[in-house]
Enzyme design. Structure first.
Site, short mmCIF file in Angstrom:
data_model
loop_
_atom_site.label_atom_id
_atom_site.label_comp_id
_atom_site.label_asym_id
_atom_site.label_seq_id
_atom_site.Cartn_x
_atom_site.Cartn_y
_atom_site.Cartn_z
N SER A 83 0.82 -1.21 0.00
CA SER A 83 0.00 0.00 0.00
C SER A 83 0.85 1.27 0.00
O SER A 83 1.59 1.54 -0.94
CB SER A 83 -0.95 -0.05 1.20
OG SER A 83 -1.91 0.97 1.13
N ASP A 130 -2.48 6.34 -3.44
CA ASP A 130 -1.31 5.72 -2.83
C ASP A 130 -0.84 4.57 -3.71
O ASP A 130 -1.34 4.38 -4.83
CB ASP A 130 -1.61 5.27 -1.40
CG ASP A 130 -2.60 4.12 -1.34
OD1 ASP A 130 -3.37 3.94 -2.29
OD2 ASP A 130 -2.61 3.38 -0.33
N ASP A 161 -1.20 1.42 -3.95
CA ASP A 161 -2.13 0.42 -4.52
C ASP A 161 -3.50 1.02 -4.83
O ASP A 161 -4.43 0.30 -5.15
CB ASP A 161 -2.26 -0.79 -3.60
CG ASP A 161 -2.96 -0.49 -2.29
OD1 ASP A 161 -2.95 0.68 -1.87
OD2 ASP A 161 -3.53 -1.42 -1.68
N ASP A 213 -5.95 2.39 -3.22
CA ASP A 213 -7.18 2.26 -2.45
C ASP A 213 -7.43 3.47 -1.55
O ASP A 213 -8.44 3.55 -0.86
CB ASP A 213 -7.20 0.96 -1.62
CG ASP A 213 -6.08 0.87 -0.60
OD1 ASP A 213 -5.23 1.79 -0.54
OD2 ASP A 213 -6.06 -0.12 0.15
#
Length: 449
Positions: free
Chosen positions: A102, A241, A243, A245
């Site tokens: 992440s 960010d 990833d 999400d």
């Protein structure tokens, strides 16, 4: 629930090559996941990743483990976490796996798991996987080894899914947008979504090299986006960010719009449209200004533990649709099954279009309380909840606030940190109290060590 050895609030995460998080462990984890899933019969596991250099190595290890357990793999390549959740559903897979840490630096990586419905894997299944990890690895017979294949046009499928988040006949023509993809998983799909909807797009953070994910860009470092919005004279900026999400935004004046402000403006717009679907779930970190603004508008507000897993649990328990975190991890359950930065951004742009007002005006619904977060590195084995010094500092801080603010101390679920948060209407008091608690925490850990 028994304490878990590997799984945290958002899957399994660690620094690659340090401690348990090695290719050998990921192979075993893949085997354990496949073994637990195969109890209900053979099927396919969708696998995506972000742009970290270790992703190639860990993808191979995970694929080997899943295949050894007799599960087939559908490899997506670099793909946002919410895209994997969506594609798990649309491909009717048994589960989805994301190889990503992440918002963490490139040296870290992690494994996130989704159920067939595209939601975070239930605790009970994670417990079964942990138990399986303690067993000897026994692969299926050669005739039952799983197969792997690459997905065709996974990115295109997800782009179309995102575009459907806008109401029919709504487009973004005339909007000038800067998109920062954090050199992460959305580096290709994020600019494409906005361009295909008609916006004029300047893209930054779209040149991943395996090492620059989240470095001086994205939601963890939005200054680059703020500068670019001003330089381009853009209407707004979108920060994701690693990833994708999480979402933060920047208004035309270069001012940051955080997750609390995004959550609140979406809630008020939905209330006006009659589509709110109940109340709003925030977290212990949500600014008190958000809570006051929503309650003043007649919108119920609940706080969950920090972590999208807990926000989701509270939404499900309440039967509500909208929730999220200050960090920008926001959930719109009538649009997605998990946090999705791109879908949330399009929800905001839909509100802007309908209201005919800029982002800077729409975020004025709340007055933020001064809030300070101090991250203190956690010494292994130290429990701040059992430290008399630390607890005394917290009690003294709460007494001095006298009900006019909040103090929160919690261990991070994704990093070896203790987070100290103080919130009050008095910014000077916030600074002093947060530093005092952090100093007492550091002293207690030094004494214990």
């Amino acid at each position: 629930m028994a304490e878990r050895r590997y799984f945290g609030t958002d899957g399994v995460r660690g620094t690659v090559g340090n401690g348990f998080f090695t290719p050998d462990f990921v192979l075993r984890l893949g085997w354990a996941v496949g073994t637990v899933l195969r109890r209900e019969g053979r099927g396919t596991v969708v696998v995506g990743k972000d742009t970290r250099v270790s992703g190639y190595m860990l993808e191979s290890a995970l694929e080997a483990g899943l295949s050894a357990a007799g599960m087939d793999c559908l490899l997506l390549g670099p793909m946002p976490t919410p895209a994997v959740a969506y594609l798990t559903r649309t491909f009717h897979a048994r589960a989805g796996v994301v190889i990503s840490a992440s918002h963490n630096p490139y040296a870290d990586n992690g494994i996130k798991l989704f159920s067939a419905s595209g939601e975070k894997l239930p605790d009970a299944l994670e417990a079964q996987i942990e138990a399986c990890l303690e067993q000897p690895l026994e692969m299926v017979p050669p005739t039952q080894i799983g197969k792997a294949r690459r997905a065709v046009d996974a990115g295109g499928r997800y782009i179309e899914f995102c575009k459907r988040a806008l109401p029919d006949h709504t487009d973004l023509r005339g909007l000038k947008i800067v998109v920062d993809a954090a050199h992460g998983a959305a580096y290709q799909v994020a600019p494409a979504v906005f361009r295909e909807l008609g916006a004029s797009v300047t893209a930054i953070g779209v040149s991943p090299d395996g090492f620059n994910i989240n470095r001086d860009c994205g939601t963890t470092a939005p200054a680059a986006l703020q500068r670019e919005v001003l330089a381009q004279g853009a209407d707004l900026g979108v920060a994701l960010d690693g990833d994708a999400d999480r979402l933060l935004m920047v208004d035309a004046a270069g001012e940051l719009v955080d997750g609390d402000e995004i959550l609140g403006l979406l809630a008020l717009a939905r209330q006006a449209a009659g589509t709110l679907g109940g109340g709003v779930v925030g977290t212990q970190m949500s600014n008190f200004g958000l809570e006051r603004a929503l309650l003043d508008a007649g919108i119920a507000f609940d706080r969950a533990q920090v972590g999208d897993r807990y926000v989701m649990e509270q939404l499900r328990a309440r039967g509500w649709l909208l929730g999220g975190e200050t960090s920008g991890h926001l959930i719109c359950l009538d649009r997605t099954s998990t946090g999705d930065g791109l879908v949330t951004a399009l929800q905001v742009l839909s509100v802007l279009r309908a209201a005919g007002r800029p982002l800077a005006e729409l975020k004025r619904f709340m007055t933020k309380y001064p809030q300070r977060l101090v991250n203190v590195p956690l010494v292994a084995g130290f429990d701040p909840d059992r430290s008399r010094w630390v607890q005394q500092a917290i009690e003294e801080a709460r007494a001095s606030l006298d009900g006019r603010g909040r103090v929160l101390l919690r261990k991070s679920g994704t990093e070896p940190l203790v987070r100290v948060m103080v919130e009050s209407q008095d910014a000077v008091q916030v600074e002093a109290l947060s530093e005092h608690i952090a100093a007492q925490l550091r002293a207690a850990m030094a004494q214990a060590n």
